[in-house]
Design a protein around this motif. Structure first.
Motif, PDB file in Angstrom:
ATOM      1  N   ASP A 124      82.669   8.427  -3.136  1.00 38.89           N
ATOM      2  CA  ASP A 124      82.801   6.974  -3.169  1.00 38.89           C
ATOM      3  C   ASP A 124      82.584   6.381  -1.785  1.00 38.89           C
ATOM      4  OD1 ASP A 124      83.355   6.774  -5.886  1.00 38.89           O
ATOM      5  OD2 ASP A 124      85.467   7.249  -5.574  1.00 38.89           O
ATOM      6  N   TRP A 125      83.148   7.047  -0.792  1.00 40.79           N
ATOM      7  CA  TRP A 125      83.090   6.509   0.565  1.00 40.79           C
ATOM      8  C   TRP A 125      82.686   7.581   1.558  1.00 40.79           C
ATOM      9  CZ3 TRP A 125      83.770   1.381   1.249  1.00 40.79           C
ATOM     10  CH2 TRP A 125      84.469   0.672   0.250  1.00 40.79           C
ATOM     11  N   GLN A 166      79.382   4.048  -0.770  1.00 41.02           N
ATOM     12  CA  GLN A 166      79.661   3.018   0.231  1.00 41.02           C
ATOM     13  C   GLN A 166      79.948   3.697   1.559  1.00 41.02           C
ATOM     14  OE1 GLN A 166      79.715  -0.388  -0.707  1.00 41.02           O
ATOM     15  NE2 GLN A 166      81.373  -0.664  -2.184  1.00 41.02           N
TER      16      GLN A 166
END
Lengths: 240, 153
Positions: free
Chosen positions: B38-39, B71
């Motif tokens: 996700d990150w 992201q």
């Protein structure tokens, strides 16, 4: 023989395995290979291409760092060849020698850096392979070093095969082992020990050792190169 | 994604990795699911306010992580003008459109290194290791570090 002398002998044994012009890679926690590559470049392999996890190509660091990941190993480098680059290069067969560490090494040349005991309920959880499973079958040859030579390290069968493949040599405080006919055999026994001790400290049968030669001790030239490359003796940290 | 090697390792069985037949050569090859975090949080030397980011020296896995993550958060030693990126776009490791946020974080890699700005603070790492032997010690250590002025870190 003092620990320092054993460290020096191991570093020299590793350096002797490298040939001029080869592309050689070491990873993290690899102080002895770092020293050995720099010694080889200074002595018999000036055109060796030195790659490391730190990313520098042929660095000429003013001093050797206490970690083989340190960015000092980019000083004087002519290029940055980052991690995805050297993994890809190895995958296509473009790296001649890779140094790998191991908690266990077995008779068939498999290495374990994953877990001691059952994988799902280990006695000791180890750091993992760091890509060794991809590197070991694809590099030209693999050199393993280990600063303990005991029956717990050299086992009949590893608890978990993190990787296997093109193992060529294993350098220990007692001897140099070589893969031959699918099995690790003793190539030379260090001057300070004996065939009996090598067998006693190995967890599998090494066969007849009477004809095995002694490892040539470091020459004055090799010791001078070691002193010039690593005057602070960062290599001793592998024994602490 | 195809991955060379892995044969002879216990990892594929343990991780449930599968092979496919390479349609061009007929050889069996292991394929692994792509990692899609996700990150990714990347500490860089220089970023601009839009998120363009540079790393001097070795980027280790930063490039791959920036492309793999959904992201990216960039933490930067220095915030510089976009003009600096325009002058040498080839030095941009992460382009702005991949970056969700930029944090100005001088000495943000401490006690690790952000070479050549600063090297590993070995004394601080040793202090952290000593303090982290029990949870209370670790909490006290982190609280002290959190409140310390940046220059003292």
């Amino acid at each position: 023989m003092s620990d320092a002398a054993v460290v020096d002998l191991m570093a020299v044994c590793l350096a002797r395995l490298l040939r001029d012009g080869e592309r050689v890679l070491h990873g993290v926690s690899s102080l002895l290979p770092m020293v050995a590559v720099n010694v080889a470049k200074r002595l018999h392999a000036p055109n060796l291409v030195y790659l490391s996890v730190a990313g520098g190509v042929d660095p000429s660091p003013p001093r050797l760092p206490w970690s083989s990941t340190d960015q000092t190993l980019t000083v004087g480098a002519t290029a940055i060849f980052a991690n995805e680059d050297f993994y890809d290069l190895c995958a296509r067969g473009g790296i001649d020698v890779v140094f790998l560490g191991a908690a266990q090494v077995d008779r068939a040349g498999r290495i374990n850096t994953s877990a001691i005991g059952e994988y799902d309920r280990p006695k000791v959880r180890l750091p993992g392979g760091g890509g060794a499973a991809a590197i070991m079958p694809t590099a030209g040859r693999i050199v393993v070093w280990r600063t303990q030579h005991t029956p717990r390290v050299f086992v009949e069968r590893v608890d978990f095969a993190t990787a296997s493949g093109r193992l060529d040599r294993v350098v220990t405080p007692l001897c140099v082992l070589r893969m031959a006919d699918g099995q690790l055999r003793v190539e030379s026994i260090h001057p300070h020990t004996s065939a009996a001790e090598v067998q006693a400290q190995t967890g599998f049968d090494l066969g007849a050792l009477t004809a095995v030669p002694r490892t040539p001790p470091p020459s004055a030239t090799e010791l001078a190169a070691l002193a010039a490359v690593d005057p602070e003796r960062v290599r001793d940290h592998e024994f602490r | 994604m195809p991955v060379a090697g892995l044969f002879g390792s216990d990892i594929p069985a343990q991780s449930g990795l599968k092979t496919v037949r390479d349609p061009y050569t007929g050889q069996e090859v292991y394929v692994v699911p792509a990692l899609r975090p996700d990150w990714a949080v990347l500490h860089v030397h220089e970023a601009d306010a839009q998120g363009n980011a540079r790393v001097y020296g070795s980027p280790f896995w930063d490039r791959t992580m920036s492309r793999a993550a959904r992201q990216v958060i960039v933490t930067a030693e220095r915030i510089v003008d976009t003009a600096a990126f325009q002058r040498q776009p080839e030095l941009t490791l992460v382009p702005h459109f991949l970056v969700a946020a930029v944090v100005h974080a001088p000495r943000g890699a401490w006690p690790a290194a952000c070479y050549p700005d600063y090297e590993v603070d070995h004394a601080a790492v040793r202090a952290y290791l000593a303090a982290s032997r029990d949870p209370a010690g670790l909490r006290a250590h982190l609280a002290a570090a959190d409140g310390a002025p940046v220059a003292a870190r």
